[in-house]
Structures are given as structure tokens and as C-alpha cells.
Scaffold this motif. Structure first.
Motif, PDB file in Angstrom:
ATOM      1  N   LEU A   1       0.869  -1.172   0.000  1.00  0.00           N
ATOM      2  CA  LEU A   1       0.000   0.000   0.000  1.00  0.00           C
ATOM      3  C   LEU A   1       0.908   1.224   0.000  1.00  0.00           C
ATOM      4  CD1 LEU A   1      -3.096   0.587   0.220  1.00  0.00           C
ATOM      5  CD2 LEU A   1      -2.722   0.893   2.665  1.00  0.00           C
ATOM      6  N   GLU A   2       0.880   1.981  -1.103  1.00  0.00           N
ATOM      7  CA  GLU A   2       1.697   3.192  -1.211  1.00  0.00           C
ATOM      8  C   GLU A   2       0.833   4.403  -0.881  1.00  0.00           C
ATOM      9  OE1 GLU A   2       3.250   3.264  -5.167  1.00  0.00           O
ATOM     10  OE2 GLU A   2       4.582   1.563  -4.817  1.00  0.00           O
ATOM     11  N   VAL A   3       1.292   5.203   0.047  1.00  0.00           N
ATOM     12  CA  VAL A   3       0.527   6.359   0.522  1.00  0.00           C
ATOM     13  C   VAL A   3       1.348   7.620   0.268  1.00  0.00           C
ATOM     14  CG1 VAL A   3      -0.526   7.445   2.537  1.00  0.00           C
ATOM     15  CG2 VAL A   3      -0.542   4.945   2.310  1.00  0.00           C
ATOM     16  N   THR A   4       0.781   8.557  -0.479  1.00  0.00           N
ATOM     17  CA  THR A   4       1.453   9.835  -0.715  1.00  0.00           C
ATOM     18  C   THR A   4       0.739  10.926   0.073  1.00  0.00           C
ATOM     19  OG1 THR A   4       2.080   9.136  -2.941  1.00  0.00           O
ATOM     20  CG2 THR A   4       2.240  11.486  -2.451  1.00  0.00           C
ATOM     21  N   LEU A   5       1.440  11.483   1.048  1.00  0.00           N
ATOM     22  CA  LEU A   5       0.938  12.605   1.834  1.00  0.00           C
ATOM     23  C   LEU A   5       1.297  13.866   1.065  1.00  0.00           C
ATOM     24  CD1 LEU A   5      -0.292  13.626   4.531  1.00  0.00           C
ATOM     25  CD2 LEU A   5       2.022  13.523   5.477  1.00  0.00           C
ATOM     26  N   VAL A   6       0.315  14.528   0.487  1.00  0.00           N
ATOM     27  CA  VAL A   6       0.570  15.643  -0.423  1.00  0.00           C
ATOM     28  C   VAL A   6       0.697  16.965   0.335  1.00  0.00           C
ATOM     29  CG1 VAL A   6      -0.242  16.885  -2.481  1.00  0.00           C
ATOM     30  CG2 VAL A   6      -0.685  14.423  -2.245  1.00  0.00           C
ATOM     31  N   ASP A   7      -0.393  17.421   0.934  1.00  0.00           N
ATOM     32  CA  ASP A   7      -0.369  18.711   1.636  1.00  0.00           C
ATOM     33  C   ASP A   7      -1.536  18.806   2.600  1.00  0.00           C
ATOM     34  OD1 ASP A   7      -2.680  19.435   0.127  1.00  0.00           O
ATOM     35  OD2 ASP A   7      -1.455  20.342  -1.434  1.00  0.00           O
ATOM     36  N   SER A   8      -1.626  19.928   3.282  1.00  0.00           N
ATOM     37  CA  SER A   8      -2.765  20.212   4.162  1.00  0.00           C
ATOM     38  C   SER A   8      -3.232  21.632   3.901  1.00  0.00           C
ATOM     39  CB  SER A   8      -2.384  20.051   5.632  1.00  0.00           C
ATOM     40  OG  SER A   8      -1.490  21.072   6.026  1.00  0.00           O
ATOM     41  N   GLU A   9      -4.475  21.871   4.262  1.00  0.00           N
ATOM     42  CA  GLU A   9      -5.029  23.210   4.068  1.00  0.00           C
ATOM     43  C   GLU A   9      -5.902  23.577   5.258  1.00  0.00           C
ATOM     44  OE1 GLU A   9      -7.380  25.540   0.519  1.00  0.00           O
ATOM     45  OE2 GLU A   9      -6.317  23.678   0.078  1.00  0.00           O
ATOM     46  N   GLY A  10      -5.661  24.768   5.790  1.00  0.00           N
ATOM     47  CA  GLY A  10      -6.502  25.298   6.858  1.00  0.00           C
ATOM     48  C   GLY A  10      -6.373  24.610   8.196  1.00  0.00           C
ATOM     49  N   ILE A  11      -5.287  23.871   8.448  1.00  0.00           N
ATOM     50  CA  ILE A  11      -5.125  23.177   9.729  1.00  0.00           C
ATOM     51  C   ILE A  11      -4.930  24.207  10.837  1.00  0.00           C
ATOM     52  CG2 ILE A  11      -3.693  21.575  11.065  1.00  0.00           C
ATOM     53  CD1 ILE A  11      -5.144  20.083   8.960  1.00  0.00           C
ATOM     54  N   ARG A  12      -5.791  24.113  11.854  1.00  0.00           N
ATOM     55  CA  ARG A  12      -5.740  25.060  12.961  1.00  0.00           C
ATOM     56  C   ARG A  12      -5.708  24.298  14.276  1.00  0.00           C
ATOM     57  NH1 ARG A  12      -6.278  29.967  11.261  1.00  0.00           N
ATOM     58  NH2 ARG A  12      -6.903  30.899  13.206  1.00  0.00           N
ATOM     59  N   ASP A  13      -5.062  24.886  15.262  1.00  0.00           N
ATOM     60  CA  ASP A  13      -4.928  24.270  16.582  1.00  0.00           C
ATOM     61  C   ASP A  13      -5.613  25.161  17.608  1.00  0.00           C
ATOM     62  OD1 ASP A  13      -4.176  22.557  18.571  1.00  0.00           O
ATOM     63  OD2 ASP A  13      -2.104  23.233  18.665  1.00  0.00           O
ATOM     64  N   ARG A  14      -6.140  24.539  18.644  1.00  0.00           N
ATOM     65  CA  ARG A  14      -6.741  25.308  19.737  1.00  0.00           C
ATOM     66  C   ARG A  14      -5.658  25.795  20.686  1.00  0.00           C
ATOM     67  NH1 ARG A  14     -11.800  21.463  21.400  1.00  0.00           N
ATOM     68  NH2 ARG A  14     -13.230  22.173  19.785  1.00  0.00           N
ATOM     69  N   LYS A  15      -5.792  27.015  21.125  1.00  0.00           N
ATOM     70  CA  LYS A  15      -4.883  27.579  22.128  1.00  0.00           C
ATOM     71  C   LYS A  15      -5.719  27.973  23.338  1.00  0.00           C
ATOM     72  CE  LYS A  15      -1.412  27.745  19.173  1.00  0.00           C
ATOM     73  NZ  LYS A  15      -0.437  26.689  19.163  1.00  0.00           N
ATOM     74  N   PHE A  16      -5.388  27.410  24.506  1.00  0.00           N
ATOM     75  CA  PHE A  16      -6.130  27.744  25.723  1.00  0.00           C
ATOM     76  C   PHE A  16      -5.511  28.976  26.386  1.00  0.00           C
ATOM     77  CE2 PHE A  16      -7.071  23.278  25.061  1.00  0.00           C
ATOM     78  CZ  PHE A  16      -8.444  23.297  25.160  1.00  0.00           C
ATOM     79  N   LEU A  17      -6.388  29.859  26.810  1.00  0.00           N
ATOM     80  CA  LEU A  17      -5.940  31.132  27.380  1.00  0.00           C
ATOM     81  C   LEU A  17      -6.152  31.144  28.893  1.00  0.00           C
ATOM     82  CD1 LEU A  17      -7.557  33.417  24.657  1.00  0.00           C
ATOM     83  CD2 LEU A  17      -5.201  32.590  24.738  1.00  0.00           C
ATOM     84  N   GLY A  18      -5.460  30.281  29.592  1.00  0.00           N
ATOM     85  CA  GLY A  18      -5.510  30.308  31.054  1.00  0.00           C
ATOM     86  C   GLY A  18      -6.605  29.471  31.667  1.00  0.00           C
ATOM     87  N   CYS A  19      -7.739  29.318  31.017  1.00  0.00           N
ATOM     88  CA  CYS A  19      -8.797  28.479  31.582  1.00  0.00           C
ATOM     89  C   CYS A  19      -9.357  27.582  30.487  1.00  0.00           C
ATOM     90  CB  CYS A  19      -9.903  29.323  32.211  1.00  0.00           C
ATOM     91  SG  CYS A  19     -10.843  30.274  31.024  1.00  0.00           S
ATOM     92  N   ILE A  20     -10.019  26.544  30.891  1.00  0.00           N
ATOM     93  CA  ILE A  20     -10.437  25.520  29.933  1.00  0.00           C
ATOM     94  C   ILE A  20     -11.521  26.002  28.968  1.00  0.00           C
ATOM     95  CG2 ILE A  20     -12.276  24.330  31.202  1.00  0.00           C
ATOM     96  CD1 ILE A  20     -10.476  21.752  30.488  1.00  0.00           C
ATOM     97  N   VAL A  21     -12.293  26.996  29.346  1.00  0.00           N
ATOM     98  CA  VAL A  21     -13.346  27.488  28.457  1.00  0.00           C
ATOM     99  C   VAL A  21     -12.892  28.650  27.597  1.00  0.00           C
ATOM    100  CG1 VAL A  21     -15.271  26.675  29.872  1.00  0.00           C
ATOM    101  CG2 VAL A  21     -14.297  28.932  30.301  1.00  0.00           C
ATOM    102  N   CYS A  22     -11.757  29.264  27.941  1.00  0.00           N
ATOM    103  CA  CYS A  22     -11.251  30.392  27.170  1.00  0.00           C
ATOM    104  C   CYS A  22     -10.225  29.899  26.160  1.00  0.00           C
ATOM    105  CB  CYS A  22     -10.581  31.423  28.088  1.00  0.00           C
ATOM    106  SG  CYS A  22     -11.624  31.953  29.438  1.00  0.00           S
ATOM    107  N   CYS A  23     -10.618  29.802  24.907  1.00  0.00           N
ATOM    108  CA  CYS A  23      -9.655  29.333  23.915  1.00  0.00           C
ATOM    109  C   CYS A  23      -9.881  30.022  22.579  1.00  0.00           C
ATOM    110  CB  CYS A  23      -9.727  27.818  23.738  1.00  0.00           C
ATOM    111  SG  CYS A  23     -11.201  27.241  22.932  1.00  0.00           S
ATOM    112  N   THR A  24      -8.861  29.949  21.749  1.00  0.00           N
ATOM    113  CA  THR A  24      -8.919  30.504  20.410  1.00  0.00           C
ATOM    114  C   THR A  24      -8.241  29.502  19.475  1.00  0.00           C
ATOM    115  OG1 THR A  24      -8.351  32.424  19.056  1.00  0.00           O
ATOM    116  CG2 THR A  24      -6.726  31.745  20.682  1.00  0.00           C
ATOM    117  N   THR A  25      -8.325  29.723  18.169  1.00  0.00           N
ATOM    118  CA  THR A  25      -7.622  28.832  17.238  1.00  0.00           C
ATOM    119  C   THR A  25      -6.607  29.650  16.457  1.00  0.00           C
ATOM    120  OG1 THR A  25      -9.240  29.143  15.478  1.00  0.00           O
ATOM    121  CG2 THR A  25      -9.604  27.291  16.961  1.00  0.00           C
ATOM    122  N   SER A  26      -5.529  28.976  16.075  1.00  0.00           N
ATOM    123  CA  SER A  26      -4.508  29.638  15.268  1.00  0.00           C
ATOM    124  C   SER A  26      -3.912  28.625  14.304  1.00  0.00           C
ATOM    125  CB  SER A  26      -3.418  30.236  16.158  1.00  0.00           C
ATOM    126  OG  SER A  26      -2.743  29.211  16.841  1.00  0.00           O
ATOM    127  N   ALA A  27      -3.297  29.128  13.233  1.00  0.00           N
ATOM    128  CA  ALA A  27      -2.696  28.246  12.236  1.00  0.00           C
ATOM    129  C   ALA A  27      -1.570  27.431  12.869  1.00  0.00           C
ATOM    130  CB  ALA A  27      -2.166  29.060  11.067  1.00  0.00           C
TER     131      ALA A  27
END
Length: 198
Positions: free
Chosen positions: A19-45
Motif C-alpha cells: 500500500l503506497e501512501v502519498t501525503l501531499v499537503d494540508s489546508e486550513g489546519i488550525r490548533d486550539r490555544k487555551f488562554l488560562g482556563c479551559i473554556v477560554c480558547c482561540t484557534t490559530s494556524a
């Protein structure tokens, strides 16, 4: 179908492949960033994404992607050995749960542990079975959704998948394209002798 031909077809279906798998690229991948408390978060690239690609107990880890912003590029190929086709139950369903590729997207950090971003799953049972039967099958490059543990969407990865069946000895003998040449040198003359690669 003659018995010998039926036997050859059955052997093809059980010979395994790659099974040959080619990982080409990604688009719009964002991660959550917590701002001190579990309910306060934002996303960033995600700045330095890489991917753990898994098939059953086999695993490959990609390099850190190139590019910044919304699109990250890997253009990297991995191979997974499949020793047997997916097992089918009496109703044609798969008995094995490992007939899938899992892409775990991670964010590489320099000063702390790498962060899990999300994952995408590709079920490959059909491409493996088709490849076992026909010799080769392909899923062209397409986008797959990356989701977090809570199933929320966090971007896409583009992946292409190809399955190539291993040739058995009889197929190698039948296939004229598999003939190689060995140079024999007897001090007076050099002769090309065709031999079948086993």
C-alpha cells in the motif's frame, strides 16, 4: 473457469502487496490555544505540522511540512506491507477493523511537547481488494477532513493511495516485462542472457 485458473486467481487474492501512501499537503489546519482556563480558547494556524501515518501496527512519521499560512506541503511517500487481503465474513463485510489508514496531525514545538491537532481516517478495504484482483488499484489525490477528539473540524489533508499486488512466481514467468538481463563475460565475448527475476 478451469481448476488451474481458479487456483491462480485464488493465489493472487492471497499473495499480499504494498500500500503506497502519498501525503501531499494540508489546508486550513488550525490548533486550539487555551488562554488560562479551559473554556477560554482561540484557534490559530499550525506552524510546524507533521503527520503520524498508521496502518494496523505499522507506522511512519512524516517530516515537518514546508510552507506557512493556510497551506503546508509534504509531498512524501510511505509504504505499508499487506501480507494478506481483508478477510470477509459470510455477508461480504470485513472481519478486520485495521483496513484503514489513520493520519494523526501533530504540531512540532521546540520548547514543549508536540501538540495533537486532529486526525483523518481513510478506509482502504475496497482499494486493497480491487488491487488484489486486478494487480493494482488507486485512489487519486483528494482531501480528507481532519477532526479533533470532539469531532470538530480543523482542516484538510490531501492524500493519494495506491495498492500493488505482489507477483507470485508463476505471474513473473508469464510477465515478459519482468525479464532482466545478466552480462556474462568470458574474456573473449560479452553476452546478454535473459533471465527471469525471482
Amino acid at each position: 473457469m478451469p481448476e488451474s485458473q481458479k487456483g491462480r486467481e485464488l493465489k493472487k487474492m492471497t499473495s499480499g502487496g504494498v500500500l503506497e501512501v502519498t501525503l501531499v499537503d494540508s489546508e486550513g489546519i488550525r490548533d486550539r490555544k487555551f488562554l488560562g482556563c479551559i473554556v477560554c480558547c482561540t484557534t490559530s494556524a499550525v506552524n510546524r505540522p507533521y503527520v503520524c501515518v498508521e496502518y494496523g501496527d505499522q507506522k511512519h512519521i512524516s517530516k515537518v511540512a514546508q510552507g506557512k499560512g493556510k497551506k503546508s506541503i509534504w509531498d512524501q511517500r510511505f509504504e505499508f506491507n499487506i501480507d494478506h487481503p481483508p478477510l470477509l465474513d459470510d455477508e461480504g463485510g470485513s472481519k478486520q477493523s485495521s483496513q484503514k489508514l489513520v493520519f494523526r496531525v501533530m504540531d512540532k514545538h521546540k520548547l514543549s511537547d508536540d501538540a495533537y491537532v486532529g486526525e483523518a481516517t481513510i478506509h482502504v478495504k475496497d482499494v486493497v481488494l480491487t488491487g488484489m484482483e486486478k494487480g493494482e488499484a488507486e485512489l487519486g489525490s483528494r482531501k480528507y477532513r481532519v477532526v479533533r477528539e470532539d469531532k470538530s473540524y480543523t482542516g484538510d489533508v490531501s492524500v493519494a493511495v495506491t495498492f500493488k499486488r505482489k507477483l507470485d512466481r508463476a505471474e513473473k514467468l508469464e510477465d515478459g516485462n519482468k525479464t532482466s538481463h545478466v552480462l556474462i563475460n568470458n574474456n573473449e565475448d560479452t553476452t546478454k542472457v535473459p533471465v527471469v527475476v525471482a
